[in-house]
Design a protein around this motif. Structure first.
Motif, PDB file in Angstrom:
ATOM      1  N   LEU A  24       0.826  -1.209   0.000  1.00 23.82           N
ATOM      2  CA  LEU A  24       0.000   0.000   0.000  1.00 23.82           C
ATOM      3  C   LEU A  24       0.864   1.266   0.000  1.00 23.82           C
ATOM      4  O   LEU A  24       0.537   2.249  -0.661  1.00 23.82           O
ATOM      5  CB  LEU A  24      -0.955  -0.007   1.198  1.00 23.82           C
ATOM      6  CG  LEU A  24      -2.077  -1.036   1.135  1.00 23.82           C
ATOM      7  CD1 LEU A  24      -2.786  -1.142   2.481  1.00 23.82           C
ATOM      8  CD2 LEU A  24      -3.064  -0.701   0.026  1.00 23.82           C
ATOM      9  N   SER A  27       2.379   1.688  -3.459  1.00 22.85           N
ATOM     10  CA  SER A  27       1.389   2.134  -4.449  1.00 22.85           C
ATOM     11  C   SER A  27       0.876   3.543  -4.144  1.00 22.85           C
ATOM     12  O   SER A  27      -0.039   4.025  -4.819  1.00 22.85           O
ATOM     13  CB  SER A  27       0.218   1.154  -4.515  1.00 22.85           C
ATOM     14  OG  SER A  27      -0.477   1.147  -3.288  1.00 22.85           O
ATOM     15  N   LEU A  29      -0.914   4.682  -1.764  1.00 23.82           N
ATOM     16  CA  LEU A  29      -2.253   4.791  -1.186  1.00 23.82           C
ATOM     17  C   LEU A  29      -2.183   5.234   0.269  1.00 23.82           C
ATOM     18  O   LEU A  29      -3.076   5.922   0.758  1.00 23.82           O
ATOM     19  CB  LEU A  29      -3.008   3.469  -1.301  1.00 23.82           C
ATOM     20  CG  LEU A  29      -3.409   3.082  -2.719  1.00 23.82           C
ATOM     21  CD1 LEU A  29      -3.982   1.676  -2.750  1.00 23.82           C
ATOM     22  CD2 LEU A  29      -4.397   4.081  -3.278  1.00 23.82           C
ATOM     23  N   PHE A  52      -3.607   7.930   5.120  1.00 27.77           N
ATOM     24  CA  PHE A  52      -4.070   7.851   3.738  1.00 27.77           C
ATOM     25  C   PHE A  52      -3.558   9.055   2.962  1.00 27.77           C
ATOM     26  O   PHE A  52      -3.614  10.182   3.454  1.00 27.77           O
ATOM     27  CB  PHE A  52      -5.604   7.812   3.676  1.00 27.77           C
ATOM     28  CG  PHE A  52      -6.176   6.476   4.021  1.00 27.77           C
ATOM     29  CD1 PHE A  52      -6.418   5.538   3.030  1.00 27.77           C
ATOM     30  CD2 PHE A  52      -6.449   6.136   5.334  1.00 27.77           C
ATOM     31  CE1 PHE A  52      -6.924   4.293   3.343  1.00 27.77           C
ATOM     32  CE2 PHE A  52      -6.952   4.894   5.662  1.00 27.77           C
ATOM     33  CZ  PHE A  52      -7.197   3.963   4.665  1.00 27.77           C
ATOM     34  N   ASP A  54      -4.906  10.116   0.244  1.00 31.53           N
ATOM     35  CA  ASP A  54      -6.079  10.778  -0.311  1.00 31.53           C
ATOM     36  C   ASP A  54      -7.273  10.476   0.583  1.00 31.53           C
ATOM     37  O   ASP A  54      -7.769   9.348   0.617  1.00 31.53           O
ATOM     38  CB  ASP A  54      -6.331  10.276  -1.735  1.00 31.53           C
ATOM     39  CG  ASP A  54      -7.448  11.006  -2.446  1.00 31.53           C
ATOM     40  OD1 ASP A  54      -8.472  11.315  -1.803  1.00 31.53           O
ATOM     41  OD2 ASP A  54      -7.305  11.251  -3.652  1.00 31.53           O
ATOM     42  N   LEU A  57     -10.384   9.005  -1.188  1.00 29.54           N
ATOM     43  CA  LEU A  57     -10.341   7.565  -1.443  1.00 29.54           C
ATOM     44  C   LEU A  57     -10.603   6.777  -0.158  1.00 29.54           C
ATOM     45  O   LEU A  57     -11.292   5.760  -0.179  1.00 29.54           O
ATOM     46  CB  LEU A  57      -8.983   7.165  -2.026  1.00 29.54           C
ATOM     47  CG  LEU A  57      -8.709   7.601  -3.457  1.00 29.54           C
ATOM     48  CD1 LEU A  57      -7.293   7.203  -3.864  1.00 29.54           C
ATOM     49  CD2 LEU A  57      -9.730   7.006  -4.408  1.00 29.54           C
ATOM     50  N   ARG A  58     -10.068   7.267   0.949  1.00 29.99           N
ATOM     51  CA  ARG A  58     -10.311   6.621   2.238  1.00 29.99           C
ATOM     52  C   ARG A  58     -11.802   6.604   2.540  1.00 29.99           C
ATOM     53  O   ARG A  58     -12.372   5.571   2.875  1.00 29.99           O
ATOM     54  CB  ARG A  58      -9.575   7.374   3.346  1.00 29.99           C
ATOM     55  CG  ARG A  58      -9.905   6.871   4.740  1.00 29.99           C
ATOM     56  CD  ARG A  58     -10.042   8.070   5.701  1.00 29.99           C
ATOM     57  NE  ARG A  58     -10.294   7.628   7.050  1.00 29.99           N
ATOM     58  CZ  ARG A  58     -11.493   7.656   7.622  1.00 29.99           C
ATOM     59  NH1 ARG A  58     -12.541   8.097   6.972  1.00 29.99           N
ATOM     60  NH2 ARG A  58     -11.663   7.247   8.851  1.00 29.99           N
ATOM     61  N   ARG A  61     -13.701   4.271   0.183  1.00 32.72           N
ATOM     62  CA  ARG A  61     -13.461   2.868   0.492  1.00 32.72           C
ATOM     63  C   ARG A  61     -14.250   2.427   1.718  1.00 32.72           C
ATOM     64  O   ARG A  61     -14.746   1.313   1.808  1.00 32.72           O
ATOM     65  CB  ARG A  61     -11.961   2.628   0.714  1.00 32.72           C
ATOM     66  CG  ARG A  61     -11.619   1.228   1.127  1.00 32.72           C
ATOM     67  CD  ARG A  61     -11.961   0.235   0.022  1.00 32.72           C
ATOM     68  NE  ARG A  61     -11.721  -1.117   0.426  1.00 32.72           N
ATOM     69  CZ  ARG A  61     -12.678  -1.997   0.727  1.00 32.72           C
ATOM     70  NH1 ARG A  61     -13.939  -1.639   0.661  1.00 32.72           N
ATOM     71  NH2 ARG A  61     -12.385  -3.215   1.069  1.00 32.72           N
TER      72      ARG A  61
END
Length: 185
Positions: A24, A27, A29, A52, A54, A57-58, A61
């Motif tokens: 992670l 990548s 993230l 995180f 972003d 995105l957190r 998700r």
């Protein structure tokens, strides 16, 4: 690993979890903040803290289920410090205190130890500081650091930037995010 076992009743080896975290991070993230012993001036071999990269995105998700403003604010501050070019670690200050006549060792956390060239800042994130007791709690670890680097508490409240009686800079989250030389005040 223990949390997965107790909360989800799933057994996952710690090495597997470490591999997932490394992937992670690789990548982009999440970002890793290592733990740093401020008085000992060394990294501590305890679990790192992850943020995180972003928040959107957190939240997506998690399907917007876990909306904890304090954690999100801390994550936003971490991301902004990274954007500003700081190496950001999570700090710890150990001290002794008297509890019921016994000397007890206490570990106080410093949310961010920020380094860039010859600059260092110690930063706490506080959602709100409604009274003197909360202020003392938030600055406890900062006032135990015996060096001359700037100590800062970033507060979500819309307050005027100022130094308190203990020499700690109190800065609103909005000023931190929007002002050009916000840490230099």
């Amino acid at each position: 690993s223990d949390t997965f076992r107790s909360v989800k009743q799933v057994s996952i080896h710690p090495d597997t979890l470490n591999n997932y975290l490394e992937h992670l991070v690789d990548s982009y993230l999440i970002s890793q903040a290592k733990r740093y012993d401020i008085k000992g001036k060394k990294y501590i071999n305890t679990p790192s803290k992850y943020y995180f990269t972003d928040i959107g995105l957190r939240n997506a998700r998690l399907n917007f289920r876990q909306y904890e403003e304090t954690h999100i604010m801390e994550n936003v501050i971490y991301n902004e410090l990274q954007i500003m070019g700081f190496n950001v670690d999570v700090g710890g200050v150990e001290y002794r205190t008297d509890v019921a006549g016994k000397s007890v060792r206490v570990q106080a956390g410093v949310e961010f130890v920020c380094n860039k060239a010859d600059k260092r800042y110690y930063i706490q994130s506080a959602f709100s500081i409604p009274d003197r007791e909360k202020m003392l709690q938030e600055q406890n670890s900062l006032t135990r650091i015996n060096d001359s680097f700037k100590k800062i508490i970033i507060v979500k409240d819309a307050i005027k930037t100022h130094y308190n009686d203990d020499g700690v800079l109190i800065l609103s989250l909005f000023d931190f995010l929007l002002e050009e030389n916000r840490l230099e005040n």
